[in-house]
Write an enzyme that holds these catalytic residues in place. Structure first.
Site, PDB file in Angstrom:
ATOM      1  N   ARG A 151       0.815  -1.210   0.000  1.00 12.84           N
ATOM      2  CA  ARG A 151       0.000   0.000   0.000  1.00 12.84           C
ATOM      3  C   ARG A 151       0.850   1.263   0.000  1.00 12.84           C
ATOM      4  O   ARG A 151       0.511   2.258  -0.638  1.00 12.84           O
ATOM      5  CB  ARG A 151      -0.927   0.006   1.220  1.00 12.84           C
ATOM      6  N   GLU A 152       1.963   1.240   0.696  1.00 12.39           N
ATOM      7  CA  GLU A 152       2.795   2.434   0.831  1.00 12.39           C
ATOM      8  C   GLU A 152       3.533   2.782  -0.458  1.00 12.39           C
ATOM      9  O   GLU A 152       3.600   3.948  -0.844  1.00 12.39           O
ATOM     10  CB  GLU A 152       3.814   2.255   1.958  1.00 12.39           C
ATOM     11  N   SER A 153       4.114   1.791  -1.113  1.00 14.65           N
ATOM     12  CA  SER A 153       5.021   2.089  -2.220  1.00 14.65           C
ATOM     13  C   SER A 153       4.826   1.234  -3.453  1.00 14.65           C
ATOM     14  O   SER A 153       5.506   1.452  -4.457  1.00 14.65           O
ATOM     15  CB  SER A 153       6.469   1.918  -1.751  1.00 14.65           C
ATOM     16  N   TYR A 161      -6.843   4.038   3.354  1.00 16.15           N
ATOM     17  CA  TYR A 161      -5.598   3.324   3.645  1.00 16.15           C
ATOM     18  C   TYR A 161      -5.874   2.089   4.495  1.00 16.15           C
ATOM     19  O   TYR A 161      -5.416   0.987   4.196  1.00 16.15           O
ATOM     20  CB  TYR A 161      -4.647   4.271   4.375  1.00 16.15           C
TER      21      TYR A 161
END
Length: 640
Positions: free
Chosen positions: A503-505, A607
């Site tokens: 999810r972050e990168s 998120y």
């Protein structure tokens, strides 16, 4: 295509053919080492050392980058033929613009007008475009052809390069700078542009309208300026535009004053229906996000045409916070039909049916939704104790198709740059390659990238093409050894760590955010310093192993801080632990699915949903027997 003749470095055809057979037999690692050595010596291009290294690389994909660097480093008129040949061969590729931009600026500085026009290609650089238009006029192109193009470079909310000034004067003299254009530019400067431009633009208005520019500038600097209606004179259309602009900003700063001002203003200003509808949507969004008592009233005023996903979310949030399931059901049913065919609507409709004792209807609704590979689909499946459905449909291509697709210079450059960890340049070459592929081959390119362990490209490419069913490509086991090693070290669920990184990168090791987060798990430098108990360099953070170590360690800290609640720890990872602590003070205990749905920040709300869904997918892939994150959501109430 004729090979680029690189001046003194050009080999004869016979020698090149013989050299080709030698090079293809060489270890690619040897070529990479030679390239890196040549790159260090490119600034001394005439040296025997550089020539010897360069002449070993004629069939290495990145050799053109050496030519580009050499030409940019010491740009000269006598190299015009070589520059032209290079730009013709690599036109529109990522190799083109850095050299073309430098060459055009060089030619402009020396007033080489004809040559400048010969090399000019469409771009977004205002200085170069203004120079092109000036040179076209000097070359005899009619003003009626050139000057209409000037408007797009003048109508921006900021000051342009001084190279545009002579052109703008001519454009204005020819009558293209109307008061309507000046007014439009003031709006652009006020709304997202540079407000310091407004006083200059005000002086360009007719004398009787200059008060409007001054008024708009004051409202731009302080939207509360609109609260005194005596500051307006004629209550005409342009003053109404300023009032509407001020209201949409004031509602966020001081909702009560904005509401009071609008009540007075709507009796004096001729707001159009479009302005009223737009203001209703902005008021509703601001008031709902601030949990203002007037939120429901304004949410109900928003017409369907302005009822976007954000406003639907806030209507749902308002209803859920009451935990009055009849109200929730009625709110859902009152939404337009166009907003009902979403996984979100289907889930909360089923939940309301369930609580309202309409069990059979609820079960059918959950069963239908449980077939979806989605946050709400996974929730629905756990509500009725059905297995998770990943709906995996892999792409299938032959090795022959892959080899054929790889026989492309841009593809070769992209994958070689990726191997050298020059990720930014690699992505530019990838995007160029992809842009020239037919639709049928873009998914093939994604599979090739996956095979070469370039995991972020398939994730983005499949999403862009709308093909979401190859779960293997979309949720790769990237950096598996490090993620499992550090998850075990810090005693956290590896599927959770995978989900956070995804999810972050999207597994981009060089990812960085505008806020300053760095690397695979998007660690803030201050957080990294605290975790490492010492200074941390940017280079350290961009190392995938280091980043995973710090990210998993931080996840463990957040998990402990939230008494083992992964939902709160996930929200804290995104929004920060102190903000989550404030959200926990909002009121009574809430079921976890309602708490997640009513998180005030859209970014954090989406998120948490994404991470929970991704974690479920990685649990399935890892064949873990841990409790499903969705079982935890259903079984948990969240309170301070």
């Amino acid at each position: 295509m004729t090979p680029f003749k690189r001046g003194i470095f050009f080999l004869t055809t016979c020698a090149a053919v013989l050299f080709h057979h030698t090079v293809v037999a060489k270890d690619i690692n040897s070529q990479r080492k030679t390239f890196l050595k040549a790159e260090k010596n490119v600034w001394q291009a005439n040296s025997p050392t550089y020539k010897a290294l360069y002449n070993q690389l004629h069939f290495y994909p990145l050799q053109p980058y050496l030519d580009q660097k050499r030409l940019i480093h010491n740009i000269r008129l006598k190299d015009a033929s070589e520059i032209e040949e290079f730009l013709n061969e690599y036109e529109s590729t990522p190799l083109d613009w850095p050299l073309r931009k430098k060459w055009l600026n060089y030619l402009a500085k020396r007033e080489r007008k004809a040559m400048f026009l010969k090399f000019f290609k469409p771009n977004s650089n205002a200085k170069l475009n203004c120079t092109k238009l000036r040179y076209q006029l000097d070359a005899g192109v009619p003003q009626t052809t050139v000057l209409p193009e000037v408007s797009q470079w003048w109508l921006v909310g900021k000051s342009q390069d001084k190279a545009c000034d002579p052109l703008f004067k001519l454009w204005q003299k020819a009558g293209y700078r109307t008061s309507d254009k000046v007014w439009k530019r003031i709006g652009l400067a006020a709304d997202g542009g540079k407000h310091t431009l407004i006083p200059y633009l005000t002086g360009l208005l007719p004398p009787e309208e200059q008060y409007l520019g001054k008024l708009w500038h004051k409202v731009r600097r302080d939207p509360a300026h609109i609260t005194k209606l005596s500051r307006f004179t004629y209550f005409n259309d342009k003053e109404t535009q300023i009032m509407a602009y001020g209201l949409k900003r004031l509602i966020w700063r001081d909702p009560d004053r904005a509401l009071k001002t609008f009540k007075k203003a709507e009796t004096k200003f001729p707001f159009t229906q479009k302005q009223r509808d737009y203001l209703a949507s902005r008021f509703a969004l601001a008031l709902a996000s601030k949990q203002h008592v007037a939120a429901t009233e304004w949410l109900d005023k928003v017409p369907e045409s302005y009822l976007d996903s954000n406003l639907v979310q806030w209507k749902l949030t308002n209803a859920l916070q009451t935990q009055n399931w009849k109200t929730i059901y009625d709110t859902l049913m009152s939404l337009p039909e166009s907003k009902k065919n979403t996984a979100q609507w289907l889930y909360w409709h089923a939940r309301s049916l369930e609580v309202l004792e309409r069990k059979e209807e609820a079960a059918l609704a959950f069963k239908e939704l449980a077939q979806k590979r989605h946050y709400y689909g996974f929730l629905a499946a756990k509500h009725i104790n059905q297995p998770i459905q990943l709906q995996h449909e892999p792409l299938i291509y032959s090795d022959e198709q892959k080899l054929k697709a790889l026989n492309n210079d841009a593809a070769k450059r992209a994958f070689e740059l990726f191997h050298l960890e020059r990720y930014s340049h690699a992505r530019k070459e990838w995007n160029y390659w992809l842009s020239n592929l037919p639709q049928s081959e873009k998914l093939l390119a994604a599979m090739i990238a996956y095979d070469k362990e370039w995991y972020d490209r398939p994730i983005f490419t499949l999403a862009a093409q709308g093909y979401l069913d190859d779960v293997e490509l979309r949720f790769p086991m990237a950096y598996q050894a490090d993620i499992e090693k550090f998850s075990s070290k810090y005693d956290i669920d590896a599927s959770w760590a995978f989900a956070i990184a995804r999810r972050e990168s999207s597994f981009m090791p060089d990812a960085h955010s505008g806020a300053g987060a760095r690397g695979l798990m998007q660690i803030m430098p201050a957080t990294a310093k605290q975790l490492k108990k010492g200074s941390v360099s940017n280079r350290y953070l961009l190392n995938a192993t280091n980043n995973i170590n710090l990210g998993t360690k931080y996840l463990k800290q957040l998990l402990d801080r939230n008494n083992g609640n992964a939902i709160l720890a996930t929200a804290s990872y995104n929004a920060g632990p102190y903000r989550v602590k404030e959200w926990l003070k909002r009121g009574d205990a809430l079921p976890a699915d309602i708490w997640i749905e009513t998180i005030p920040f859209k970014e954090t709300r989406e998120y948490v949903k994404s991470v929970m869904a991704y974690q479920q997918i990685y649990q399935e892939k890892l064949k873990l027997s841990h409790q499903s994150p969705f079982e935890q959501i259903i079984a948990t109430e969240i309170a301070d």
